[in-house]
Design an enzyme around this catalytic site. Structure first.
Site, PDB file in Angstrom:
ATOM      1  N   GLN A 134     -58.311 -69.836  28.414  1.00  0.00           N
ATOM      2  CA  GLN A 134     -57.273 -69.174  29.206  1.00  0.00           C
ATOM      3  C   GLN A 134     -57.920 -68.187  30.184  1.00  0.00           C
ATOM      4  OE1 GLN A 134     -56.470 -69.369  25.424  1.00  0.00           O
ATOM      5  NE2 GLN A 134     -56.043 -71.374  26.259  1.00  0.00           N
ATOM      6  N   LYS A 179     -64.085 -72.566  33.904  1.00  0.00           N
ATOM      7  CA  LYS A 179     -64.967 -72.079  32.824  1.00  0.00           C
ATOM      8  C   LYS A 179     -65.810 -73.210  32.256  1.00  0.00           C
ATOM      9  CE  LYS A 179     -61.217 -70.664  30.785  1.00  0.00           C
ATOM     10  NZ  LYS A 179     -60.218 -70.825  31.858  1.00  0.00           N
ATOM     11  N   GLY A 202     -57.889 -76.621  28.540  1.00  0.00           N
ATOM     12  CA  GLY A 202     -58.386 -77.901  29.055  1.00  0.00           C
ATOM     13  C   GLY A 202     -59.549 -77.574  29.954  1.00  0.00           C
ATOM     14  N   HIS A 203     -60.756 -77.838  29.505  1.00  0.00           N
ATOM     15  CA  HIS A 203     -61.959 -77.474  30.250  1.00  0.00           C
ATOM     16  C   HIS A 203     -62.616 -78.748  30.778  1.00  0.00           C
ATOM     17  CE1 HIS A 203     -62.321 -73.345  28.024  1.00  0.00           C
ATOM     18  NE2 HIS A 203     -61.173 -73.516  28.630  1.00  0.00           N
ATOM     19  N   ASP A 227     -57.905 -71.775  33.979  1.00  0.00           N
ATOM     20  CA  ASP A 227     -58.338 -72.891  34.830  1.00  0.00           C
ATOM     21  C   ASP A 227     -59.243 -72.458  35.978  1.00  0.00           C
ATOM     22  OD1 ASP A 227     -56.725 -74.525  33.237  1.00  0.00           O
ATOM     23  OD2 ASP A 227     -54.976 -74.136  34.489  1.00  0.00           O
TER      24      ASP A 227
HETATM   25  P1  GDP Z   1     -61.148 -74.297  32.950  1.00  0.00           P
HETATM   26  O1  GDP Z   1     -59.936 -74.428  32.108  1.00  0.00           O
HETATM   27  O2  GDP Z   1     -61.393 -72.886  33.378  1.00  0.00           O
HETATM   28  O3  GDP Z   1     -62.366 -74.928  32.357  1.00  0.00           O
HETATM   29  O4  GDP Z   1     -60.820 -75.101  34.305  1.00  0.00           O
HETATM   30  P2  GDP Z   1     -60.128 -76.551  34.410  1.00  0.00           P
HETATM   31  O5  GDP Z   1     -61.114 -77.572  34.021  1.00  0.00           O
HETATM   32  O6  GDP Z   1     -58.800 -76.559  33.729  1.00  0.00           O
HETATM   33  O7  GDP Z   1     -59.776 -76.583  35.952  1.00  0.00           O
HETATM   34  C1  GDP Z   1     -60.752 -76.461  36.930  1.00  0.00           C
HETATM   35  C2  GDP Z   1     -60.709 -77.705  37.826  1.00  0.00           C
HETATM   36  O8  GDP Z   1     -61.459 -77.469  38.983  1.00  0.00           O
HETATM   37  C3  GDP Z   1     -61.338 -78.915  37.170  1.00  0.00           C
HETATM   38  O9  GDP Z   1     -60.684 -80.076  37.646  1.00  0.00           O
HETATM   39  C4  GDP Z   1     -62.778 -78.882  37.662  1.00  0.00           C
HETATM   40  O10 GDP Z   1     -63.392 -80.170  37.705  1.00  0.00           O
HETATM   41  C5  GDP Z   1     -62.577 -78.353  39.066  1.00  0.00           C
HETATM   42  N1  GDP Z   1     -63.665 -77.528  39.596  1.00  0.00           N
HETATM   43  C6  GDP Z   1     -64.477 -76.654  38.958  1.00  0.00           C
HETATM   44  N2  GDP Z   1     -65.280 -76.039  39.849  1.00  0.00           N
HETATM   45  C7  GDP Z   1     -64.957 -76.533  41.061  1.00  0.00           C
HETATM   46  C8  GDP Z   1     -65.418 -76.275  42.389  1.00  0.00           C
HETATM   47  O11 GDP Z   1     -66.272 -75.437  42.644  1.00  0.00           O
HETATM   48  N3  GDP Z   1     -64.836 -76.986  43.414  1.00  0.00           N
HETATM   49  C9  GDP Z   1     -63.861 -77.911  43.174  1.00  0.00           C
HETATM   50  N4  GDP Z   1     -63.342 -78.547  44.215  1.00  0.00           N
HETATM   51  N5  GDP Z   1     -63.411 -78.176  41.948  1.00  0.00           N
HETATM   52  C10 GDP Z   1     -63.941 -77.490  40.908  1.00  0.00           C
HETATM   53  P1  IMO Z   2     -57.695 -72.962  30.046  1.00  0.00           P
HETATM   54  O1  IMO Z   2     -58.629 -72.578  28.916  1.00  0.00           O
HETATM   55  C1  IMO Z   2     -53.960 -72.211  32.164  1.00  0.00           C
HETATM   56  C2  IMO Z   2     -50.561 -70.858  29.769  1.00  0.00           C
HETATM   57  C3  IMO Z   2     -49.401 -71.813  29.595  1.00  0.00           C
HETATM   58  C4  IMO Z   2     -48.263 -70.814  29.445  1.00  0.00           C
HETATM   59  C5  IMO Z   2     -48.895 -69.695  28.644  1.00  0.00           C
HETATM   60  C6  IMO Z   2     -48.646 -69.779  27.137  1.00  0.00           C
HETATM   61  O2  IMO Z   2     -57.741 -74.389  30.406  1.00  0.00           O
HETATM   62  O3  IMO Z   2     -57.882 -72.028  31.196  1.00  0.00           O
HETATM   63  P2  IMO Z   2     -49.538 -71.334  25.183  1.00  0.00           P
HETATM   64  O4  IMO Z   2     -49.547 -72.825  25.041  1.00  0.00           O
HETATM   65  O5  IMO Z   2     -50.876 -70.706  25.120  1.00  0.00           O
HETATM   66  O6  IMO Z   2     -48.558 -70.677  24.262  1.00  0.00           O
HETATM   67  O7  IMO Z   2     -48.962 -71.075  26.671  1.00  0.00           O
HETATM   68  O8  IMO Z   2     -50.278 -69.771  28.885  1.00  0.00           O
HETATM   69  N1  IMO Z   2     -51.869 -71.422  29.364  1.00  0.00           N
HETATM   70  C7  IMO Z   2     -52.822 -71.781  30.236  1.00  0.00           C
HETATM   71  N2  IMO Z   2     -52.812 -71.800  31.585  1.00  0.00           N
HETATM   72  N3  IMO Z   2     -55.073 -72.565  31.479  1.00  0.00           N
HETATM   73  C8  IMO Z   2     -55.095 -72.522  30.137  1.00  0.00           C
HETATM   74  O9  IMO Z   2     -56.227 -72.727  29.408  1.00  0.00           O
HETATM   75  C9  IMO Z   2     -53.928 -72.159  29.444  1.00  0.00           C
HETATM   76  N4  IMO Z   2     -53.589 -72.047  28.132  1.00  0.00           N
HETATM   77  C10 IMO Z   2     -52.340 -71.573  28.098  1.00  0.00           C
HETATM   78  O10 IMO Z   2     -49.237 -72.629  30.725  1.00  0.00           O
HETATM   79  O11 IMO Z   2     -47.899 -70.309  30.707  1.00  0.00           O
HETATM   80 MG    MG Z   3     -58.126 -75.487  32.066  1.00  0.00          MG
END
Ligand code: GDP
Ligand code: IMO
Ligand code: MG
Length: 423
Positions: free
Chosen positions: A223, A16, A40-41, A13
């Site tokens: 991840q 990416k 979840g991106h 998270d």
């Molecule tokens: P990913 O899994 O690495 O793609 O990240 P996620 O989408 O799960 O979580 C990142 C969260 O931070 C999302 O809600 C994005 O919209 C938000 N986000 C990304 N870059 C920034 C930033 O520079 N500032 C803020 N405030 N939010 C951001």
């Molecule tokens: P993105 O791509 C954050 C964590 C789960 C759990 C562990 C194992 O959005 O960054 P799994 O379902 O893979 O067997 O879970 O890994 N986990 C993540 N945490 N971002 C993710 O993906 C994750 N995908 C798995 O919460 O601790």
């Molecule tokens: Mg994510």
């Protein structure tokens, strides 16, 4: 041509999706190489927010090819839902979303095995996303899995039945969980038509040819490196190699093909699910980070655990991934803090060190912090890294000196355009 890589350096998270979406228009192909619907991106542009789980984050850029590589595990039901959302948003993807025949399929019974295994572990549970990731990779390495290419084979139904029967037997050793086999199976088989409507490719040949023709390819990690099956906080990890090595096995490209490796870190740190987290703040400051950063899971909605940025941890994952440049996201989340901090080393077993112990789960690691002055202002009008407030630059400069890799991008908000890039 080389293949560039974007991956997370923490526990996932890191943002990416946003960075891949921003950079995608400089590439011809974006490819996912591991993970599955546990990811979840989030992408934000044009006043809309999109969350992708299996589909690569280049899908919103017209004409760009998006490839789901052999290292990915794919749940056709989740995937179908994602495609329906894309269709509703008017995205044309039919000829430019390619699927590797060698990617493995998540069956409904894989999800239930995931849930049953977690129930069996009780307090020791991994905190899995319950998407069936672990059991699917277990079947892959156990040489029992079903691959996308099998869907095209005449004996597919028999292969499915055999694996399902095995899973139903396995489920008997776990605490019982509720499931409706018939309904789930019907939905699963119906969703296979969505898969069949897309081009299946032998992605290792496809990418080899594309790179040979001078195409620019970007590999999108899921991840984060601390969730890597080999080098993460085992057993509280995911079931794939999330580091750069995963690009080679998850797409079939040789190591010498890898070019830039863009490692992403938040300005602080989060983790969702169980497991060790040396800089976690289980206090009001942690709550404040969660509120300011809207730190709730994109896939499960769970609150994310929050803490300060951990420099020894980042140095470790930079080393593992061969990161050539850094991107810091969510720096704006710290805008209102008068003071921020970064861990510079650890204390455990009577020593001070910057190395993580063999088993972070067994050792009581105390993070030692250095404090920094906050900048206490909005960054909305900043257009260049050099124009960040002095306190923010001092924070970045010190991190760069510690980590030995430059910050080439700094993200100041979730929207696509909120990105400062050092050319
Ligand atoms: P990913 O899994 O690495 O793609 O990240 P996620 O989408 O799960 O979580 C990142 C969260 O931070 C999302 O809600 C994005 O919209 C938000 N986000 C990304 N870059 C920034 C930033 O520079 N500032 C803020 N405030 N939010 C951001
Ligand atoms: P993105 O791509 C954050 C964590 C789960 C759990 C562990 C194992 O959005 O960054 P799994 O379902 O893979 O067997 O879970 O890994 N986990 C993540 N945490 N971002 C993710 O993906 C994750 N995908 C798995 O919460 O601790
Ligand atoms: Mg994510």
């Amino acid at each position: 041509m080389r293949i560039d890589v974007i991956l997370g350096l923490q526990w996932g998270d890191e943002g990416k999706g946003k960075i891949v979406d921003y950079l995608a228009d400089q590439y011809d192909i974006v490819a996912r190489f591991q993970g599955g619907p546990n990811a979840g991106h989030t992408l934000k542009f044009g006043g809309n927010k999109y969350v992708l789980h299996t589909v690569p984050s280049g899908i919103f850029r017209p004409n760009l090819i998006n490839l789901i590589g052999n290292g990915v595990v794919l749940d056709p039901v989740v995937f179908q839902r994602e495609l329906q959302n894309l269709e509703q948003s008017g995205v044309q993807f039919h000829k430019r979303l390619l699927l590797s025949r060698k990617a493995h399929l998540i069956l409904p019974t894989h999800r239930w095995l995931d849930a049953a295994s977690e129930a069996h572990k009780g307090k020791e549970k991994i905190g899995s996303t319950l998407k069936g990731i672990g059991p699917t990779y277990m079947d892959k390495t156990g040489r029992n899995g079903l691959r996308l290419g099998d869907v095209e084979q005449p004996g597919f139904r028999d292969l499915y039945e055999a694996l399902k029967q095995k899973h139903l037997e396995l489920l008997k050793i776990y605490p019982s969980i509720d499931f409706d086999l018939k309904a789930a199976e019907d939905a699963w088989f119906a969703s296979l038509d969505t898969l069949r409507a897309l081009p299946f490719v032998d992605s290792e040949y496809y990418l080899h040819d594309a790179l040979g023709q001078g195409k620019h390819v970007l590999a999108e990690g899921a991840q984060g490196a601390m969730l890597d099956i080999d080098f993460g906080t085992y057993p509280f990890v995911t079931s794939s190699n999330t580091i750069t090595a995963g690009v080679c096995t998850g797409l079939g490209v040789a190591p010498q093909r890898v070019g830039r490796v863009i490692g992403i870190t938040k300005a602080y740190c989060t983790r969702v699910g169980s497991g060790p987290f040396p800089t976690e703040l289980s206090d009001a400051t942690g709550d404040r980070l969660r509120e300011a950063g809207h730190e709730f899971g994109s896939t499960t909605g769970r609150p994310r655990r929050c803490g300060w940025i951990d420099l020894p941890q980042l140095r470790y994952t930079i080393q593992l991934t061969g990161t050539t440049e850094l991107c810091m996201t969510k720096i704006d989340v710290l805008n209102a803090f008068t003071e921020i901090a970064a861990a510079t080393h650890y204390r455990y077993g009577g020593q001070e060190t910057t190395n993580l112990p063999y088993d972070l789960c067994q050792v009581d690691v105390q993070a030692v912090f250095k404090k920094f002055k906050g900048w206490e202002c909005s960054l909305d009008d900043v257009r260049r890294i050099e124009d960040l407030p002095a306190a923010a630059r001092a924070f970045l400069d010190e991190l760069e000196a510690y980590l030995g890799v430059p910050f080439r991008m700094v993200s100041t908000g979730p929207e696509r355009e909120k990105l400062l890039v050092r050319e």
